[in-house]
Design an enzyme around this catalytic site. Structure first.
Site, PDB file in Angstrom:
ATOM      1  N   ASN A  43       0.835  -1.196   0.000  1.00 39.83           N
ATOM      2  CA  ASN A  43       0.000   0.000   0.000  1.00 39.83           C
ATOM      3  C   ASN A  43       0.876   1.255   0.000  1.00 39.83           C
ATOM      4  OD1 ASN A  43       0.571  -0.860   2.665  1.00 39.83           O
ATOM      5  ND2 ASN A  43      -1.207   0.177   3.524  1.00 39.83           N
ATOM      6  N   GLU A  45       0.249   5.197   0.687  1.00 43.27           N
ATOM      7  CA  GLU A  45      -0.700   6.222   1.135  1.00 43.27           C
ATOM      8  C   GLU A  45      -0.257   7.609   0.675  1.00 43.27           C
ATOM      9  OE1 GLU A  45      -1.221   5.475   5.342  1.00 43.27           O
ATOM     10  OE2 GLU A  45      -2.334   3.626   4.900  1.00 43.27           O
ATOM     11  N   CYS A  54      -4.060   0.664  -2.492  1.00 48.98           N
ATOM     12  CA  CYS A  54      -3.977  -0.613  -1.768  1.00 48.98           C
ATOM     13  C   CYS A  54      -2.869  -1.495  -2.349  1.00 48.98           C
ATOM     14  CB  CYS A  54      -5.294  -1.369  -1.858  1.00 48.98           C
ATOM     15  SG  CYS A  54      -6.586  -0.761  -0.755  1.00 48.98           S
ATOM     16  N   GLU A  56      -3.022  -4.618  -3.151  1.00 48.48           N
ATOM     17  CA  GLU A  56      -3.502  -5.434  -4.279  1.00 48.48           C
ATOM     18  C   GLU A  56      -3.463  -4.628  -5.573  1.00 48.48           C
ATOM     19  OE1 GLU A  56      -4.885  -4.924  -1.343  1.00 48.48           O
ATOM     20  OE2 GLU A  56      -6.197  -6.560  -0.728  1.00 48.48           O
ATOM     21  N   CYS A  87     -10.118  -5.543   0.634  1.00 50.69           N
ATOM     22  CA  CYS A  87     -11.228  -4.602   0.778  1.00 50.69           C
ATOM     23  C   CYS A  87     -12.173  -4.743  -0.425  1.00 50.69           C
ATOM     24  CB  CYS A  87     -10.706  -3.174   0.906  1.00 50.69           C
ATOM     25  SG  CYS A  87     -10.135  -2.439  -0.639  1.00 50.69           S
ATOM     26  N   CYS A  90     -10.805  -3.655  -3.769  1.00 51.29           N
ATOM     27  CA  CYS A  90      -9.791  -4.567  -4.321  1.00 51.29           C
ATOM     28  C   CYS A  90     -10.423  -5.856  -4.817  1.00 51.29           C
ATOM     29  CB  CYS A  90      -8.696  -4.827  -3.298  1.00 51.29           C
ATOM     30  SG  CYS A  90      -7.585  -3.403  -3.178  1.00 51.29           S
TER      31      CYS A  90
HETATM   32  N1  THU Z   1      -5.322  -1.775   2.518  1.00 51.86           N
HETATM   33  C1  THU Z   1      -4.772  -2.521   1.516  1.00 51.86           C
HETATM   34  O1  THU Z   1      -3.672  -2.233   1.037  1.00 51.86           O
HETATM   35  N2  THU Z   1      -5.472  -3.597   1.073  1.00 51.86           N
HETATM   36  C2  THU Z   1      -6.671  -4.000   1.583  1.00 51.86           C
HETATM   37  O2  THU Z   1      -7.278  -4.933   1.053  1.00 51.86           O
HETATM   38  C3  THU Z   1      -7.193  -3.363   2.782  1.00 51.86           C
HETATM   39  C4  THU Z   1      -6.613  -2.044   3.101  1.00 51.86           C
HETATM   40  C5  THU Z   1      -4.591  -0.591   2.992  1.00 51.86           C
HETATM   41  C6  THU Z   1      -5.219   0.709   2.604  1.00 51.86           C
HETATM   42  C7  THU Z   1      -4.663   1.648   3.667  1.00 51.86           C
HETATM   43  O3  THU Z   1      -3.384   2.095   3.232  1.00 51.86           O
HETATM   44  C8  THU Z   1      -4.476   0.749   4.872  1.00 51.86           C
HETATM   45  O4  THU Z   1      -4.518  -0.593   4.385  1.00 51.86           O
HETATM   46  C9  THU Z   1      -5.552   0.937   5.932  1.00 51.86           C
HETATM   47  O5  THU Z   1      -6.816   0.825   5.408  1.00 51.86           O
END
Ligand code: THU
Length: 132
Positions: A43, A45, A54, A56, A87, A90
């Site tokens: 991920n 941000e 994310c 994925e 999520c 994703c």
């Molecule tokens: N996140 C992912 O990278 N993949 C997921 O399937 C769930 C959430 C990340 C997004 C954000 O940077 C952090 O996790 C918290 O939500």
């Protein structure tokens, strides 16, 4: 080493590179394309929170950049110690490149995994076939 173990190692290495200063929730993902090649992502941000990417999504972007468009299996590793599932957004991203056989692995820190078909995580999905 099994295929899933290799994906776990790649996801763990990717998670270590996660850029998650706001959530402090590092995630790694690794996938195997149908041609056997593996790709990974973490991920990423952003200070403008909604722009965060994310793990994925970045693994899928690496796959597409390498010219592959079919996911055979994908593994997701959260910060631990337990498992996280992809999520909702994703799940939809995976659906774009998935088949009926695509497996999604949710791993814990020890490398133990649950597996599910995309159709279990995203039933009755909207996808490329819906537009055909
Ligand atoms: N996140 C992912 O990278 N993949 C997921 O399937 C769930 C959430 C990340 C997004 C954000 O940077 C952090 O996790 C918290 O939500």
């Amino acid at each position: 080493m099994s295929s899933v173990e290799e994906l776990f190692d790649l996801a763990k290495a990717a998670r270590a590179q996660a850029y998650a200063p706001y959530s402090r929730f590092p995630v790694g993902a690794a996938l195997r394309a149908e041609n056997g090649a593996a790709f990974f992502g973490c991920n990423v941000e952003n200070a403008a929170y909604p722009l965060g990417l994310c793990a994925e999504a970045s693994a899928i972007a690496a796959m597409v950049a390498a010219g592959q468009l079919r996911i055979a299996e994908i593994l997701v590793l959260g910060p631990g110690p337990g498992k996280i599932t992809p999520c909702g957004a994703c799940r939809q991203r995976i659906a774009e490149f998935a088949s009926e056989r695509t497996l999604i692995y949710c791993a814990d820190d020890q490398g133990q995994t649950d597996s599910a078909l995309l159709s279990q995580l995203l039933p009755r999905s909207f996808g490329p076939a819906s537009l055909a």
